[in-house]
Motif scaffolding. Sequence first.
Motif, PDB file in Angstrom:
ATOM      1  N   ARG A 190      -6.562  -0.468  -5.113  1.00  0.00           N
ATOM      2  CA  ARG A 190      -6.559  -1.111  -3.793  1.00  0.00           C
ATOM      3  C   ARG A 190      -5.516  -0.503  -2.850  1.00  0.00           C
ATOM      4  NH1 ARG A 190      -6.707  -6.610  -5.050  1.00  0.00           N
ATOM      5  NH2 ARG A 190      -4.501  -6.822  -4.653  1.00  0.00           N
ATOM      6  N   TRP A 193     -15.043  -3.395  -4.812  1.00  0.00           N
ATOM      7  CA  TRP A 193     -14.845  -4.355  -5.894  1.00  0.00           C
ATOM      8  C   TRP A 193     -13.400  -4.788  -6.044  1.00  0.00           C
ATOM      9  CZ3 TRP A 193     -12.076  -3.315 -10.489  1.00  0.00           C
ATOM     10  CH2 TRP A 193     -11.615  -2.003 -10.614  1.00  0.00           C
ATOM     11  N   LYS A 220     -16.613  -8.403 -12.427  1.00  0.00           N
ATOM     12  CA  LYS A 220     -15.389  -7.641 -12.205  1.00  0.00           C
ATOM     13  C   LYS A 220     -15.109  -6.705 -13.384  1.00  0.00           C
ATOM     14  CE  LYS A 220     -12.429  -8.063  -8.918  1.00  0.00           C
ATOM     15  NZ  LYS A 220     -11.811  -8.881  -7.864  1.00  0.00           N
ATOM     16  N   GLU A 247      -7.153  -2.341 -10.929  1.00  0.00           N
ATOM     17  CA  GLU A 247      -7.713  -2.851  -9.688  1.00  0.00           C
ATOM     18  C   GLU A 247      -6.671  -2.846  -8.559  1.00  0.00           C
ATOM     19  OE1 GLU A 247      -9.106  -6.779 -10.388  1.00  0.00           O
ATOM     20  OE2 GLU A 247      -9.521  -7.104  -8.276  1.00  0.00           O
ATOM     21  N   PHE A 260     -11.401  -5.523  -3.693  1.00  0.00           N
ATOM     22  CA  PHE A 260     -10.984  -6.446  -2.634  1.00  0.00           C
ATOM     23  C   PHE A 260     -11.566  -7.840  -2.798  1.00  0.00           C
ATOM     24  CE2 PHE A 260     -10.141  -2.325  -0.871  1.00  0.00           C
ATOM     25  CZ  PHE A 260      -8.928  -2.516  -0.236  1.00  0.00           C
ATOM     26  N   GLU A 261     -12.423  -7.996  -3.809  1.00  0.00           N
ATOM     27  CA  GLU A 261     -13.016  -9.317  -4.017  1.00  0.00           C
ATOM     28  C   GLU A 261     -11.960 -10.310  -4.478  1.00  0.00           C
ATOM     29  OE1 GLU A 261     -16.188  -8.345  -6.652  1.00  0.00           O
ATOM     30  OE2 GLU A 261     -17.223  -7.292  -5.031  1.00  0.00           O
ATOM     31  N   GLY A 262     -11.931 -11.447  -3.797  1.00  0.00           N
ATOM     32  CA  GLY A 262     -11.004 -12.502  -4.187  1.00  0.00           C
ATOM     33  C   GLY A 262      -9.573 -12.254  -3.757  1.00  0.00           C
ATOM     34  N   VAL A 263      -9.332 -11.235  -2.900  1.00  0.00           N
ATOM     35  CA  VAL A 263      -7.984 -10.998  -2.398  1.00  0.00           C
ATOM     36  C   VAL A 263      -7.942 -11.467  -0.949  1.00  0.00           C
ATOM     37  CG1 VAL A 263      -6.232  -9.254  -1.932  1.00  0.00           C
ATOM     38  CG2 VAL A 263      -7.785  -8.976  -3.857  1.00  0.00           C
ATOM     39  N   ASP A 309     -17.374  -3.799 -13.110  1.00  0.00           N
ATOM     40  CA  ASP A 309     -16.897  -2.918 -12.038  1.00  0.00           C
ATOM     41  C   ASP A 309     -15.705  -2.087 -12.497  1.00  0.00           C
ATOM     42  OD1 ASP A 309     -18.766  -3.694 -10.173  1.00  0.00           O
ATOM     43  OD2 ASP A 309     -17.519  -5.313  -9.364  1.00  0.00           O
TER      44      ASP A 309
END
Lengths: 466, 163
Positions: free
Chosen positions: A30, B152, A70, A26, B154-157, A73
């Motif tokens: 990013r 997905w 999550k 993840e 970037f969720e919770g960041v 995903d």
Amino acid sequence: SCRNNCMIDQLPDDILIAILSRMGVEEAVRTSVLSSRWRYLWKHTSIYNSETLEFDDMYTDTGTKMDETKFKDLVNHVLKSHQGPLVESFIIRYGNVRDRSIDIDKWIYFAMRKEVESFELNFSSCDVWLDFGYKFPEFLLSHSSCSTPSFQFLRSLVLVEVDIEDEVVRYFLDSCYHIEEVCIIGSNTTKNVEVVGRSPFLRELEISECWNMQSIKISAKYIFCLTYQGSEISLQIERTPMFFELALGGEFCESFIYEPNKHSSYSFQLKNLALILQAEFPFGRERTIAPADLPRLHALERLELNIESQVGRSLLFFTSLIKASPRLREFRIQVNVFTAKLHSYSPRIRIMMPFPEVSTVESNGVDHKNLKVVTMVGYCGCASEEDFLVQLSKMAEQSLEKIVIDTNCDYYLNTDWVMYRVTEEEWEKPIENNKQKNTTMTRFHAKIHAEKLASSIASKIKFLIT
Amino acid sequence: MAAETGTPTTLTLKSNDDELFSVAESAAILSVTIRNMVEDGCAGGVIPLDNVDGKTLASVITYMNGISAIPADEEKKKSYRDKFLSDKDFETLADMVLAANYLNMSCLMDAVSAKIAQVMEKKSVGWVRRKFGIENDYTPEEEAAVKEEHKWTFEGVETDDDN
């Protein structure tokens, strides 16, 4: 803040990729938003070409259970971006499943497309009440042929808490030519499993905790090992010259001991046997009388017992299994005794013990010639354990070389003491505030006790106490 | 060779800015690059390391000596590495990772990459750009599109409004 020359972009791509490879998936993905140079760098990290993919929502990088969405995903992302043509081993352990999502169907399809050899779909959850019953999608298999994805290269299949219909089990057993190992745990829809020798390499089969099971029929040349844990079933094993290893648990395990005739078509050829005998409460039957016949274990070389018992309960009954196994070389017994915790839950619960208490006299008169190593795990230093080990050393006086006593047991996980030689009445009393009584002892004392026992038994036997 | 004479062999390493360093062969061969040169018989004179400067090489040699003095105990080796890297700034880490890559020292490479990764993790995009001097060449539209593609992650960041 940072000086001007502190620029990560001065590093070459392969170094940046090495750095991204040390991040969670993840986190690495990013970084694509940092700048155009970073946009696709993550794609070059090893996971997208890896031939082994393992996802586990319990053991994440951070050590905490991963959020359900999550996790989905993450798996979807990696599968979508995976570029390698083949995946050898594909494992998904997902205890947090709460819906019958079609995502899982797609994961299975991925496994077929990448021609996996080893596939595990494990939905075992700590919380049994969340059990949502994912059903293995039969439709994926029904249309498969040589030109479409199938499980044709599968060697090992492990399904846990996945409901799988008998027809689908048959597909794996009959149509996957290379299949070597099939393990089905916690399927509610599996009832009758038949191995009829269409898969020449099948060596290991496990069916456990499938509560609607009715029968297992095995007639396969190379099958080597069967594990079954569950309720009573009809078990038919024939024409299996290589069948040497059996592990049984649950209610059916008792059948092996108490109805030996039902198992005589194969018990004589077993070399390794493991029995898990659990106490039942508040229902179930209590075993108070030793069976008249013994199982025929003429070829048995290794016997492993995992039993639930109460402190002080005689273990001598199990010498009868050793008596029935003239070629036995190694015997291991793990005793799990009930803790005070269970009693505080309900002190009046009657626990149905799965084996009778017999006296020393009944197990006398055996002269075992081959037993070399005895291991006892969970030793807490009570009289019944001592009696049992003394009796074994007498039975196999000629051959016994080594006794291993392992004092480690679940007891010490919660408290550092263990009940010791208590009477039934004392046992019933609730323990107050972890206060050490005269009747309690530590693991340290169990070791001292074991050493005392060792010095009292014939000196040519080597003791190993841990 | 060392075993025959009974005295430990010492190698001389030369940085790209012509500094010379003496190091025990047993420690230096943690670098596969150096080990290959030794095995090929190039170790007689001075081993030139054209891609490493003196300051970085000094640091790498400190690491080589430190880690090879620890017996086979992964726990202790790990805690030595952690301590060794704890006070290094990014510039030093970047030089070290390049050196470790050139010298083919997997344990140092792993440790330094992991250290840099650790600094980047869980941080906002703006913070990482500032900290590591990354110039954002996306148009706002492009950036939004990339972000949308990997929503997905970037969720919770934490988000920052000054990037």
